[in-house]
Design a protein around this motif. Structure first.
Motif, PDB file in Angstrom:
ATOM      1  N   ILE A 140       0.834  -1.205   0.000  1.00  0.00           N
ATOM      2  CA  ILE A 140       0.000   0.000   0.000  1.00  0.00           C
ATOM      3  C   ILE A 140       0.867   1.253   0.000  1.00  0.00           C
ATOM      4  CG2 ILE A 140      -1.661   1.327   1.376  1.00  0.00           C
ATOM      5  CD1 ILE A 140      -2.876  -1.330   2.279  1.00  0.00           C
ATOM      6  N   ARG A 141       2.014   1.213   0.664  1.00  0.00           N
ATOM      7  CA  ARG A 141       2.916   2.371   0.718  1.00  0.00           C
ATOM      8  C   ARG A 141       3.350   2.828  -0.671  1.00  0.00           C
ATOM      9  NH1 ARG A 141       4.859  -0.187   5.566  1.00  0.00           N
ATOM     10  NH2 ARG A 141       4.754   1.300   7.318  1.00  0.00           N
ATOM     11  N   LYS A 142       3.372   1.913  -1.627  1.00  0.00           N
ATOM     12  CA  LYS A 142       3.856   2.230  -2.969  1.00  0.00           C
ATOM     13  C   LYS A 142       2.757   2.767  -3.881  1.00  0.00           C
ATOM     14  CE  LYS A 142       7.290  -1.489  -2.604  1.00  0.00           C
ATOM     15  NZ  LYS A 142       7.775  -2.770  -3.183  1.00  0.00           N
ATOM     16  N   MET A 143       1.536   2.830  -3.400  1.00  0.00           N
ATOM     17  CA  MET A 143       0.422   3.276  -4.228  1.00  0.00           C
ATOM     18  C   MET A 143       0.475   4.786  -4.449  1.00  0.00           C
ATOM     19  SD  MET A 143      -2.748   1.006  -2.706  1.00  0.00           S
ATOM     20  CE  MET A 143      -3.885   1.978  -3.694  1.00  0.00           C
ATOM     21  N   LYS A 144       0.014   5.211  -5.604  1.00  0.00           N
ATOM     22  CA  LYS A 144      -0.033   6.630  -5.934  1.00  0.00           C
ATOM     23  C   LYS A 144      -1.060   7.334  -5.057  1.00  0.00           C
ATOM     24  CE  LYS A 144      -0.883   9.854  -9.751  1.00  0.00           C
ATOM     25  NZ  LYS A 144      -1.259   9.982 -11.178  1.00  0.00           N
ATOM     26  N   GLY A 145      -0.684   8.471  -4.516  1.00  0.00           N
ATOM     27  CA  GLY A 145      -1.588   9.252  -3.680  1.00  0.00           C
ATOM     28  C   GLY A 145      -1.504   8.929  -2.205  1.00  0.00           C
ATOM     29  N   VAL A 146      -0.763   7.862  -1.841  1.00  0.00           N
ATOM     30  CA  VAL A 146      -0.621   7.489  -0.437  1.00  0.00           C
ATOM     31  C   VAL A 146       0.542   8.269   0.171  1.00  0.00           C
ATOM     32  CG1 VAL A 146      -0.011   5.618   1.148  1.00  0.00           C
ATOM     33  CG2 VAL A 146      -1.640   5.215  -0.703  1.00  0.00           C
ATOM     34  N   GLN A 147       0.299   8.848   1.320  1.00  0.00           N
ATOM     35  CA  GLN A 147       1.328   9.648   1.992  1.00  0.00           C
ATOM     36  C   GLN A 147       2.061   8.841   3.057  1.00  0.00           C
ATOM     37  OE1 GLN A 147      -0.121  12.883   4.478  1.00  0.00           O
ATOM     38  NE2 GLN A 147       1.490  14.237   3.741  1.00  0.00           N
ATOM     39  N   TYR A 148       1.336   8.365   4.075  1.00  0.00           N
ATOM     40  CA  TYR A 148       1.936   7.576   5.150  1.00  0.00           C
ATOM     41  C   TYR A 148       1.083   6.336   5.410  1.00  0.00           C
ATOM     42  CZ  TYR A 148       4.344  11.983   6.104  1.00  0.00           C
ATOM     43  OH  TYR A 148       5.072  13.135   5.982  1.00  0.00           O
ATOM     44  N   VAL A 149       1.744   5.292   5.909  1.00  0.00           N
ATOM     45  CA  VAL A 149       1.063   4.040   6.245  1.00  0.00           C
ATOM     46  C   VAL A 149       1.597   3.556   7.586  1.00  0.00           C
ATOM     47  CG1 VAL A 149       0.685   1.631   5.595  1.00  0.00           C
ATOM     48  CG2 VAL A 149       0.710   3.392   3.837  1.00  0.00           C
ATOM     49  N   ILE A 278      -3.887   4.635   6.908  1.00  0.00           N
ATOM     50  CA  ILE A 278      -3.331   5.259   5.704  1.00  0.00           C
ATOM     51  C   ILE A 278      -3.718   6.732   5.683  1.00  0.00           C
ATOM     52  CG2 ILE A 278      -3.256   5.177   3.169  1.00  0.00           C
ATOM     53  CD1 ILE A 278      -4.523   2.319   3.467  1.00  0.00           C
ATOM     54  N   THR A 279      -2.799   7.576   5.257  1.00  0.00           N
ATOM     55  CA  THR A 279      -3.151   8.962   4.961  1.00  0.00           C
ATOM     56  C   THR A 279      -2.861   9.229   3.494  1.00  0.00           C
ATOM     57  OG1 THR A 279      -0.957   9.798   5.577  1.00  0.00           O
ATOM     58  CG2 THR A 279      -2.654   9.803   7.273  1.00  0.00           C
ATOM     59  N   THR A 280      -3.718  10.034   2.881  1.00  0.00           N
ATOM     60  CA  THR A 280      -3.537  10.404   1.478  1.00  0.00           C
ATOM     61  C   THR A 280      -2.855  11.758   1.386  1.00  0.00           C
ATOM     62  OG1 THR A 280      -5.741  11.413   1.422  1.00  0.00           O
ATOM     63  CG2 THR A 280      -5.562   9.102   0.763  1.00  0.00           C
ATOM     64  N   GLU A 281      -2.176  11.996   0.271  1.00  0.00           N
ATOM     65  CA  GLU A 281      -1.487  13.266   0.083  1.00  0.00           C
ATOM     66  C   GLU A 281      -2.472  14.423  -0.010  1.00  0.00           C
ATOM     67  OE1 GLU A 281       0.852  12.676  -3.371  1.00  0.00           O
ATOM     68  OE2 GLU A 281       2.367  11.443  -2.358  1.00  0.00           O
ATOM     69  N   SER A 282      -3.660  14.141  -0.536  1.00  0.00           N
ATOM     70  CA  SER A 282      -4.698  15.160  -0.669  1.00  0.00           C
ATOM     71  C   SER A 282      -6.001  14.621  -0.105  1.00  0.00           C
ATOM     72  CB  SER A 282      -4.885  15.545  -2.140  1.00  0.00           C
ATOM     73  OG  SER A 282      -6.034  16.349  -2.320  1.00  0.00           O
ATOM     74  N   THR A 283      -6.789  15.505   0.510  1.00  0.00           N
ATOM     75  CA  THR A 283      -8.076  15.075   1.029  1.00  0.00           C
ATOM     76  C   THR A 283      -9.006  14.615  -0.087  1.00  0.00           C
ATOM     77  OG1 THR A 283      -8.794  17.388   0.960  1.00  0.00           O
ATOM     78  CG2 THR A 283      -7.982  16.544   3.065  1.00  0.00           C
ATOM     79  N   GLY A 284      -8.791  15.100  -1.300  1.00  0.00           N
ATOM     80  CA  GLY A 284      -9.622  14.695  -2.421  1.00  0.00           C
ATOM     81  C   GLY A 284      -9.315  13.314  -2.951  1.00  0.00           C
ATOM     82  N   ASP A 285      -8.229  12.684  -2.456  1.00  0.00           N
ATOM     83  CA  ASP A 285      -7.845  11.350  -2.931  1.00  0.00           C
ATOM     84  C   ASP A 285      -8.405  10.225  -2.078  1.00  0.00           C
ATOM     85  OD1 ASP A 285      -6.396  12.298  -5.066  1.00  0.00           O
ATOM     86  OD2 ASP A 285      -4.500  12.383  -3.968  1.00  0.00           O
TER      87      ASP A 285
END
Length: 486
Positions: A140-149, A278-285
């Motif tokens: 999951i860490r390698k997914m696009k849009g993922v910030q922290y896991v 998981i946190t996303t880089e953007s709230t819209g993601d």
């Protein structure tokens, strides 16, 4: 004439009128410093707004082991689910105390819950399935849009120190947890390190409620406490750094203790996880990443198309609903529509932030344009004055063989030197001013390398742009007219 010789002549010319040169550079310095300071303040304000939104959990996704939408009827004293939905003061607390003895040695299997009791038995149904692993989290860490896991294992345990005991929530987490929980701040020490997590060391961080009940007002960092009859070294104390959260007994964040997930796996002989945060880089993601995580985990867990998930993927809003006291059928009906509501809400929030950012950018651009325009006009004024004062000098140089291009290059280099040196001084002044404002007034500022590079580039461009006309005027002066000039 070479470029080096032209630049040497330009510097000597600037040194002849030191006061005039200094005043011109001061104007450029103030202009660039103002631009950089305003960009730092604006970027800091935007970052502070985004941090407040993220600290409220708007970009957090929680993947929980099991799927309680298909939960079977309980079978006596069967498996216990210690997932995110469990709370020590909830209806299952009495059941927990009948089989779980936190004060016992974790290696004594007869007195400690076995892995089926801690994480559930997949044979008992999807509601108690435990299939999440650290490998899942790494993918999951390698997914696009993922910030922290952050991998999670959670239980309830007694913590003891110097004869005092406190029953609280234990979280086995990843080192990135403070980056996920942006509302946290540390009153003493800090979080455990990546090395300590890798080595599964017996270290832990105390929530402020736990620390106060065991140590009072004293600093517990460096002290040794006991959990499961095992010694743990305290490395930090965390509390709320946001007005949106207030520490309280039983709040699961500050009435809690945190240790490396690898330490919990080692002591309790576990290989699976309760959840993955998981946190996303953007709230819209959030909605997009949630769907992709679901698809990914179904593939990794080899779940047929006709079978339900053996996990749950929820945002913080969905998690709050499912962890409440409402009936399962009502909860399922509500959470079925949360993704749509969440998408609309986050979309609106994203548009609002974009509009605020656009307005702030326009304001900063206007201020930058005015500041640099003033500095550029100052350079043009000084250079035109210089051409007028040095007309005879230009004529002598032209009579001795200097070409018009040589004169043009010299005056352009003079203007560029004024703007570049003034720009560098402005960058230094802007950085110092931003840091000073942040420390004295406690305003958020953010100085980025792109902002510094843009400021430097603009200062050089201003010098060339506003210096070209005076340089062109100087190169067009005829030698015979220059020699007659008084």
């Amino acid at each position: 004439m070479t470029l080096g010789n032209s630049w040497s002549v330009a510097v000597k010319a600037l040194k002849k009128n030191k006061l005039q040169t200094a005043l011109t550079m001061v104007g450029m310095t103030i202009g660039v410093a103002t631009v950089l300071t305003m960009i730092a303040l604006g970027s800091g304000a935007q970052q502070a707004i985004q941090d407040q939104v993220r600290s409220a959990g708007m970009n957090i996704i929680v993947v929980t082991a099991g799927n309680f939408a298909k939960k079977p009827e309980p079978k006596g004293d069967g498996a216990i689910e210690f997932g995110a939905a469990y709370h020590p003061d909830g209806p299952n607390r009495a059941h927990l105390l009948r089989v779980f003895h936190p004060e016992d040695d974790p290696m004594a299997i007869h007195d400690h819950p076995v892995s089926k009791q801690r994480l559930g038995d997949s044979e008992a149904g999807l509601g108690s399935a435990a299939t999440l692993t650290i490998d899942d989290a790494n993918v999951i860490r390698k997914m696009k849009g993922v910030q922290y896991v952050s991998e999670g294992l959670h239980e309830n345990a007694h913590i003891a120190y110097n004869g005092k005991r406190w029953f609280t929530r234990m979280h086995g987490d990843d080192v990135s947890q403070p980056l996920i929980r942006r509302s946290w701040s540390f009153t003493h020490g800090g979080y455990f390190t990546a090395r300590q997590e890798k080595n599964a060391e017996n270290v832990l961080v105390l929530g402020s409620i736990v620390a106060e009940n065991l140590f009072g007002k004293s600093n517990p960092v460096g002290q040794t406490v006991t959990v499961w009859n095992q010694p743990f070294k305290v490395v930090g104390v965390l509390t709320s750094g946001s007005w949106m959260l207030t520490p309280a007994a039983g709040d699961d964040q500050f009435d809690a203790m945190y240790m490396p997930v690898t330490t919990v796996q080692k002591l309790l002989n576990l290989s699976k996880l309760n959840d993955i945060t998981i946190t996303t880089e953007s709230t819209g993601d959030v909605s997009r990443v949630s769907k992709q995580v679901t698809i990914l985990l179904r593939q990794r867990h080899k779940i047929p198309d006709t079978a339900p998930d053996d996990f749950q993927v929820n945002s913080e809003a969905s998690k709050a609903l499912t962890s409440g006291g409402m009936r399962p059928d009502v909860s399922a009906a509500v959470t079925a529509n949360v993704s749509t509501l969440e998408k609309v809400t986050l979309s609106q929030l994203g548009k609002t932030l974009d509009q605020a950012s656009a307005t702030m950018t326009a304001l900063l651009t206007s201020i930058a344009a005015v500041s640099l325009l003033v500095g550029g006009i100052g350079i043009m004024n000084i250079m035109l004055l210089s051409v007028s004062q040095r007309t005879r000098e230009i004529g002598i140089r032209r009579a001795l063989g200097a070409r018009a291009s040589d004169v043009l290059t010299q005056f352009l280099l003079e203007a560029s030197t004024l703007s570049i040196v003034g720009g560098l001084l402005g960058i230094a002044l802007g950085v110092a001013t931003s840091i000073s404002i942040s420390r004295t007034v406690q305003w958020s500022t953010k100085i980025s390398l792109p902002a510094v590079l843009i400021s430097f580039g603009i200062s050089a461009a201003v010098g060339i742009f506003f210096g070209y006309y005076p340089a062109r005027q100087a190169s067009n002066v005829l030698p015979i007219q220059s020699l007659k000039h008084e």
